[in-house]
Design a protein around this motif. Sequence first.
Motif, short mmCIF file in Angstrom:
data_model
loop_
_atom_site.label_atom_id
_atom_site.label_comp_id
_atom_site.label_asym_id
_atom_site.label_seq_id
_atom_site.Cartn_x
_atom_site.Cartn_y
_atom_site.Cartn_z
N GLY A 107 0.78 -1.23 0.00
CA GLY A 107 0.00 0.00 0.00
C GLY A 107 0.81 1.28 0.00
O GLY A 107 0.34 2.32 0.45
N LEU A 108 2.01 1.23 -0.51
CA LEU A 108 2.87 2.41 -0.53
C LEU A 108 2.42 3.39 -1.60
O LEU A 108 2.17 3.02 -2.75
N CYS A 109 2.32 4.65 -1.21
CA CYS A 109 2.03 5.70 -2.18
C CYS A 109 3.03 6.83 -1.94
O CYS A 109 2.88 7.64 -1.03
N ALA A 110 4.10 6.84 -2.74
CA ALA A 110 5.17 7.80 -2.53
C ALA A 110 5.24 8.78 -3.69
O ALA A 110 5.11 8.40 -4.84
N GLU A 111 5.42 10.04 -3.37
CA GLU A 111 5.54 11.06 -4.40
C GLU A 111 6.86 11.81 -4.29
O GLU A 111 7.03 12.88 -4.88
N GLN A 112 7.78 11.26 -3.53
CA GLN A 112 9.07 11.91 -3.31
C GLN A 112 9.90 11.93 -4.59
O GLN A 112 9.88 10.98 -5.37
N ARG A 113 10.62 13.03 -4.79
CA ARG A 113 11.49 13.16 -5.96
C ARG A 113 12.88 12.63 -5.60
O ARG A 113 13.54 13.18 -4.71
N LEU A 114 13.29 11.57 -6.29
CA LEU A 114 14.58 10.94 -6.02
C LEU A 114 15.46 10.99 -7.25
O LEU A 114 14.99 10.86 -8.39
N ALA A 115 16.76 11.14 -7.02
CA ALA A 115 17.75 10.87 -8.06
C ALA A 115 18.46 9.60 -7.63
O ALA A 115 18.94 9.52 -6.48
N PHE A 116 18.52 8.61 -8.49
CA PHE A 116 19.17 7.36 -8.12
C PHE A 116 20.56 7.29 -8.71
O PHE A 116 20.75 7.39 -9.92
N HIS A 117 21.55 7.12 -7.81
CA HIS A 117 22.92 6.86 -8.26
C HIS A 117 23.11 5.36 -8.30
O HIS A 117 23.10 4.70 -7.25
N CYS A 118 23.27 4.81 -9.49
CA CYS A 118 23.46 3.37 -9.65
C CYS A 118 24.94 3.04 -9.49
O CYS A 118 25.76 3.42 -10.34
N PRO B 69 16.36 16.87 -7.20
CA PRO B 69 15.73 15.86 -6.33
C PRO B 69 15.71 16.32 -4.88
O PRO B 69 16.50 17.16 -4.47
N GLN B 70 14.81 15.73 -4.10
CA GLN B 70 14.79 15.99 -2.67
C GLN B 70 15.86 15.19 -1.94
O GLN B 70 16.37 15.60 -0.90
N VAL B 71 16.18 14.03 -2.48
CA VAL B 71 17.18 13.16 -1.87
C VAL B 71 17.81 12.31 -2.97
O VAL B 71 17.19 12.05 -4.01
N ILE B 72 19.06 11.92 -2.74
CA ILE B 72 19.76 11.01 -3.65
C ILE B 72 19.73 9.63 -3.03
O ILE B 72 20.10 9.45 -1.87
N ALA B 73 19.30 8.65 -3.80
CA ALA B 73 19.28 7.26 -3.34
C ALA B 73 20.41 6.50 -4.01
O ALA B 73 20.78 6.79 -5.15
N THR B 74 20.94 5.50 -3.30
CA THR B 74 21.96 4.65 -3.89
C THR B 74 21.85 3.26 -3.30
O THR B 74 20.95 2.98 -2.50
N ALA B 75 22.76 2.35 -3.69
CA ALA B 75 22.66 0.95 -3.28
C ALA B 75 23.98 0.41 -2.77
O ALA B 75 24.18 -0.80 -2.78
N ASN B 76 24.87 1.29 -2.33
CA ASN B 76 26.17 0.84 -1.85
C ASN B 76 26.67 1.83 -0.80
O ASN B 76 26.67 3.05 -1.04
N ILE B 77 27.11 1.32 0.33
CA ILE B 77 27.50 2.20 1.43
C ILE B 77 28.68 3.09 1.06
O ILE B 77 28.74 4.26 1.47
N GLY B 78 29.63 2.59 0.27
CA GLY B 78 30.76 3.42 -0.12
C GLY B 78 30.33 4.62 -0.92
O GLY B 78 30.75 5.76 -0.66
N CYS B 79 29.46 4.40 -1.90
CA CYS B 79 28.93 5.51 -2.71
C CYS B 79 28.13 6.47 -1.82
O CYS B 79 28.23 7.69 -1.97
N GLN B 80 27.35 5.92 -0.92
CA GLN B 80 26.51 6.73 -0.04
C GLN B 80 27.35 7.71 0.78
O GLN B 80 27.07 8.91 0.83
#
Length: 412
Positions: free
Chosen positions: A295-306, A371-382
């Motif tokens: 039931g997630l409804c998110a409208e947050q603006r994210l930039a994803f660093h892959c 973006p409001q926040v930058i998302a990533t998938a690796n602690i080093g990048c974060q």
Amino acid sequence: MQTRLSDSARHLARADEAERILRSCVHCGFCTATCPTYQLLGDELDGPRGRIYLIKQVLEGEPVSASTQTHLDRCLSCRNCETSCPSGVQYHNLLDIGRAVVDRQVPRPLAQRLLRSGLRAVVPRPALFRALLHSGLALRPLLAANLKAKLPPRIAAAGQRPSARHARRVLLLEGCVQQALSPNTNAATARLLDRLGISVEPIAEAGCCGAVDYHLDAQARGLERARHNIDAWWPAIEAGAEAIVQTASGCGAFVRDYGHLLESDQRYAAKAARVSALSRDLVQVLQAEPLEHLGLCAEQRLAFHCPCTLQHALKLGGAVEGLLTRLGFHLTPVPDGHLCCGSAGTYSLTQPTLARQLRDERINALESGSPQVIATANIGCQVHLASAGRTPVQHWVEIVEAALDATRTATL
């Protein structure tokens, strides 16, 4: 590429592999166009094709110099070149072989030896790293600017983890620095999986994946850590654990390589291959689950660093972006999303100038869509991206869990 390995090189454990990789390179130069360090420095020897040529010289018995070592050290191991290579050159394996030979022949300056041995002594030990981190946070006002930038502005508390109560169970690689720098990442993962009917089975004996040692002149020690983890996980694997999950793609890329790196080890080859087959980045687990019922409804603006390890090593480019879009997040465009941020494990510490240049270029690209926040998938990048002190940076699973909690609160 034609090559004739020297007599000494032919006695290397991976001599046949090195020769096969060298001969697969056709000098096309496609890799050069996508290499971050070549784009910064403009030197052929700071691109994959030039480094392959240097390693070829080393394995053919040509004299090895400190300059050779420097050019190999500057490589990020981002594997962007592998993605763009039409011949399937396994560059990262050749680099590992070449670096080990060069490091045996070229003594490093004392400062480099101290830095590398210090990193190997601290980073793979979560308790020691945590103690030093909290000491640094307490002394932050007294630290030099470059050290202050490495410390996170805050560390989110991990919160409670659910007990293992479901029939479906997975193992979770806890990681090293992530336990101290972002303890909530794995806790949020455990809670999210629990909502989906999957329990995380704790394996306290498992430790560092081995990548830090392996990539800092201690390959044998890195493989010992791999064997230790295999032994720690094996009883749970035999009992039916369905996956070994990683939330740091850098660790995931190395665990995925266990089977290859230990294929000549008679005691561990079969087990290592099984572990590699069970290795999953978190996004791979969640892709197959019915997330819509959360039931997630998110409208947050994210930039994803892959991270490079996610897109070039694990070949999961676009996977997290697709999952976040499916959950309702608005992803802002990111130019040149294939390029490295400069973290690259310990690279930001061993090559700080180049790492900062790459970081700032990535931040500019990531912020271009506001973006409001930058998302990533690796602690080093974060941590590396956050050190710029600009847009907040978080692991994507924490952002998802926070949005789930906000949605649940809004409906109460």
